[in-house]
Design a protein around this motif. Structure first.
Motif, PDB file in Angstrom:
ATOM      1  N   UNK A 165       0.837  -1.190   0.000  1.00 41.29           N
ATOM      2  CA  UNK A 165       0.000   0.000   0.000  1.00 41.29           C
ATOM      3  C   UNK A 165       0.876   1.246   0.000  1.00 41.29           C
ATOM      4  N   UNK A 166       0.272   2.353  -0.294  1.00 48.98           N
ATOM      5  CA  UNK A 166       0.991   3.623  -0.352  1.00 48.98           C
ATOM      6  C   UNK A 166       1.455   4.024   1.048  1.00 48.98           C
ATOM      7  N   UNK A 167       2.629   4.646   1.112  1.00 49.95           N
ATOM      8  CA  UNK A 167       3.108   5.103   2.422  1.00 49.95           C
ATOM      9  C   UNK A 167       2.238   6.248   2.934  1.00 49.95           C
ATOM     10  N   UNK A 185       2.935   3.393 -14.817  1.00 50.13           N
ATOM     11  CA  UNK A 185       3.608   2.245 -15.443  1.00 50.13           C
ATOM     12  C   UNK A 185       3.522   1.011 -14.543  1.00 50.13           C
ATOM     13  N   UNK A 186       3.738  -0.145 -15.122  1.00 54.58           N
ATOM     14  CA  UNK A 186       3.680  -1.409 -14.386  1.00 54.58           C
ATOM     15  C   UNK A 186       4.671  -1.394 -13.216  1.00 54.58           C
ATOM     16  N   UNK A 214      -0.088   7.233  -5.694  1.00 57.47           N
ATOM     17  CA  UNK A 214      -0.207   7.492  -4.259  1.00 57.47           C
ATOM     18  C   UNK A 214      -0.203   8.984  -3.960  1.00 57.47           C
ATOM     19  N   UNK A 215      -0.865   9.347  -2.886  1.00 57.49           N
ATOM     20  CA  UNK A 215      -0.776  10.719  -2.397  1.00 57.49           C
ATOM     21  C   UNK A 215       0.639  10.957  -1.901  1.00 57.49           C
ATOM     22  N   UNK A 216       1.183  12.103  -2.239  1.00 59.10           N
ATOM     23  CA  UNK A 216       2.512  12.474  -1.768  1.00 59.10           C
ATOM     24  C   UNK A 216       2.409  13.816  -1.064  1.00 59.10           C
ATOM     25  N   UNK A 253       1.308  11.010  -7.214  1.00 63.68           N
ATOM     26  CA  UNK A 253       2.390  10.645  -8.121  1.00 63.68           C
ATOM     27  C   UNK A 253       2.504   9.132  -8.207  1.00 63.68           C
ATOM     28  N   UNK A 254       3.093   8.662  -9.296  1.00 63.21           N
ATOM     29  CA  UNK A 254       3.370   7.240  -9.466  1.00 63.21           C
ATOM     30  C   UNK A 254       4.649   6.925  -8.693  1.00 63.21           C
ATOM     31  N   UNK A 255       4.554   6.017  -7.729  1.00 69.30           N
ATOM     32  CA  UNK A 255       5.730   5.665  -6.946  1.00 69.30           C
ATOM     33  C   UNK A 255       5.978   4.164  -7.035  1.00 69.30           C
ATOM     34  N   UNK A 256       7.226   3.791  -6.769  1.00 72.72           N
ATOM     35  CA  UNK A 256       7.589   2.382  -6.753  1.00 72.72           C
ATOM     36  C   UNK A 256       7.378   1.834  -5.353  1.00 72.72           C
ATOM     37  N   UNK A 257       7.515   0.545  -5.238  1.00 70.67           N
ATOM     38  CA  UNK A 257       7.351  -0.143  -3.949  1.00 70.67           C
ATOM     39  C   UNK A 257       8.345   0.440  -2.942  1.00 70.67           C
ATOM     40  N   UNK A 258       7.863   0.855  -1.769  1.00 71.82           N
ATOM     41  CA  UNK A 258       8.776   1.369  -0.748  1.00 71.82           C
ATOM     42  C   UNK A 258       9.787   0.302  -0.331  1.00 71.82           C
TER      43      UNK A 258
END
Length: 77
Positions: A26-28, A50-51, A56-58, A63-68
């Motif tokens: 899940x998003x941080x 992108x895949x 996620x809310x920043x 923005x599109x973010x990668x796995x934390x």
């Protein structure tokens, strides 16, 4: 009664089909936000990214973010 069960089954199948595979993270959390009234969003939904990324809310907008880092990847069996 059968119609209700059938509708419930169809609804569950639709929800299951919409879930992306291999994205069990899940998003941080966002602790602080910027003061802009309407910040610019890079995305609105996960499918706009992108895949391997999620929308996620920043600090200021989405923005599109990668796995934390530190998140365990759950692979399909």
């Amino acid at each position: 009664m059968k119609a209700v069960a059938a509708l419930l089954l169809v609804g569950m199948l639709i929800l299951w089909a919409e879930l992306p595979t291999g994205s069990a993270w899940s998003c941080p959390p966002v602790r602080f936000t910027c003061a802009l009234h309407n910040p610019r969003n890079q995305c609105l939904l996960d499918r706009h990214c992108p895949r391997g990324r999620r929308c996620c809310r920043t600090f200021c907008g989405k923005k599109c973010i990668t796995r934390p880092s530190g998140t365990i990847h759950v692979s399909q069996v």
